[in-house]
Design an enzyme around this catalytic site. Structure first.
Site, PDB file in Angstrom:
ATOM      1  CG  ASP A  93      -1.647   1.216   1.486  1.00 29.44           C
ATOM      2  OD1 ASP A  93      -2.290   1.697   0.533  1.00 29.44           O
ATOM      3  OD2 ASP A  93      -1.619   1.741   2.619  1.00 29.44           O
ATOM      4  CD  GLU A 118      -3.571  -1.580   3.014  1.00 28.35           C
ATOM      5  OE1 GLU A 118      -3.622  -0.691   3.886  1.00 28.35           O
ATOM      6  OE2 GLU A 118      -3.904  -1.388   1.840  1.00 28.35           O
ATOM      7  CG  ASP A 119      -1.685   2.624   6.560  1.00 31.97           C
ATOM      8  OD1 ASP A 119      -2.007   2.251   5.410  1.00 31.97           O
ATOM      9  OD2 ASP A 119      -2.064   3.696   7.054  1.00 31.97           O
ATOM     10  CE  LYS A 126      -3.735   7.260   9.703  1.00 28.04           C
ATOM     11  NZ  LYS A 126      -2.829   6.844  10.778  1.00 28.04           N
TER      12      LYS A 126
HETATM   13  C1  G6P Z   1      -5.554   6.372   0.510  1.00 24.71           C
HETATM   14  C2  G6P Z   1      -5.629   7.208   1.768  1.00 24.71           C
HETATM   15  C3  G6P Z   1      -7.028   7.757   1.973  1.00 24.71           C
HETATM   16  C4  G6P Z   1      -7.479   8.497   0.716  1.00 24.71           C
HETATM   17  C5  G6P Z   1      -7.463   7.558  -0.474  1.00 24.71           C
HETATM   18  C6  G6P Z   1      -7.853   8.247  -1.764  1.00 24.71           C
HETATM   19  O1  G6P Z   1      -6.161   5.165   0.743  1.00 24.71           O
HETATM   20  O2  G6P Z   1      -5.274   6.421   2.909  1.00 24.71           O
HETATM   21  O3  G6P Z   1      -7.032   8.622   3.086  1.00 24.71           O
HETATM   22  O4  G6P Z   1      -8.789   9.022   0.877  1.00 24.71           O
HETATM   23  O5  G6P Z   1      -6.152   7.020  -0.623  1.00 24.71           O
HETATM   24  O6  G6P Z   1      -6.861   9.172  -2.111  1.00 24.71           O
HETATM   25  P1  G6P Z   1      -6.977  10.223  -3.295  1.00 24.71           P
HETATM   26  O7  G6P Z   1      -5.560  10.733  -3.456  1.00 24.71           O
HETATM   27  O8  G6P Z   1      -7.463   9.499  -4.512  1.00 24.71           O
HETATM   28  O9  G6P Z   1      -7.933  11.275  -2.867  1.00 24.71           O
HETATM   29 MG    MG Z   2      -2.771   3.110   3.683  1.00 25.51          MG
END
Ligand code: G6P
Ligand code: MG
Length: 226
Positions: free
Chosen positions: A10, A170-171, A46
């Site tokens: 991730d 993954e976190d 997250k």
């Molecule tokens: C990751 C982050 C989320 C975020 C998502 C979409 O999973 O952990 O916090 O909302 O990506 O990111 P974007 O850059 O497409 O808005």
């Molecule tokens: Mg993540």
């Protein structure tokens, strides 16, 4: 007994900490709508897609918005986030991240990215690690968001590796669920209490040792001394 054939990372929260930048951008939008957003709530975002994050924020209030209004809000938030990304450099890689990517390659394994972000390519560019991956799957290429396994399965398929031979890293809780649903070994990075559904949890990527995974029967396992 066989070694894993691929490590699928991730991005946000594993290789770099973008959570604070997402928070700043979402808070700016939420404040404009009169909605409070605190750091604890941000934890819940997250690994959650942009659209779903917006829905969760709007659910803090009572007002209803049209689909067009929501699209405009998501675009406004993203513009603010992308502006914040401009300051990102390789110094923003999390501890152990670069060494982990190099160790995975050195162990003879394929390396992929499975990100829920539509900004993954931009982030990889700023971090200087675009070349570290054999394949990158991001939110632009999949239909279903984590915890759906699609993004991890797409990465395994592109690498032509059986999911059972992959370790997903993954976190976030949603991400760990996606890895497990894909039939991969789930390596959590962060707080073991939060990531209790993972097969193994390490505090940060300094604890990542690719040679410590072995396939026993149908599943990969972590062994302390291979
Ligand atoms: C990751 C982050 C989320 C975020 C998502 C979409 O999973 O952990 O916090 O909302 O990506 O990111 P974007 O850059 O497409 O808005
Ligand atoms: Mg993540």
């Amino acid at each position: 007994m066989a070694r894993p054939r691929a490590f699928i990372f991730d991005l946000d929260g594993v290789l770099t900490d973008t959570a604070q930048l997402h928070f700043i951008a979402w808070r700016e939008l939420a404040e404009g709508l009169g909605l409070p957003l605190d750091a604890a709530f941000n934890e819940e975002l997250k690994g959650v897609s942009r659209t779903e994050s917006l829905e969760r924020i709007l659910a803090l209030g009572t007002r209803r918005y049209t689909p067009a209004e929501k699209v405009a809000m998501a675009e406004r938030k993203n513009a603010a986030y992308v502006r914040l990304l401009e300051r990102m450099t390789p110094a923003d890689l999390l501890p152990g991240a670069l060494a982990a990517l190099q160790a995975a390659r050195a162990a003879g394994c394929r390396v992929a990215l499975a990100s829920a972000s539509r900004n993954a390519a931009t982030v990889l560019g700023h971090l200087g690690i675009a070349d570290a991956f054999d394949h990158v799957v991001d939110a632009n290429l999949v239909t279903h968001s984590k915890p759906d396994p699609e993004v991890f399965l797409a990465a395994a398929e592109a690498l032509a590796v059986d999911p059972a031979d992959c370790v997903g890293i993954e976190d976030a809780v949603a991400g760990v669920r996606a890895v497990r649903a894909a039939g991969m070994f789930a390596l959590g990075v962060g707080d073991a209490r939060v990531l209790s559904e993972a097969d193994q949890v390490i505090a940060d990527l300094h604890g990542f040792i690719p040679s410590n995974y072995l396939r026993v029967g149908s599943r990969l396992r972590w062994v302390s001394s291979p």
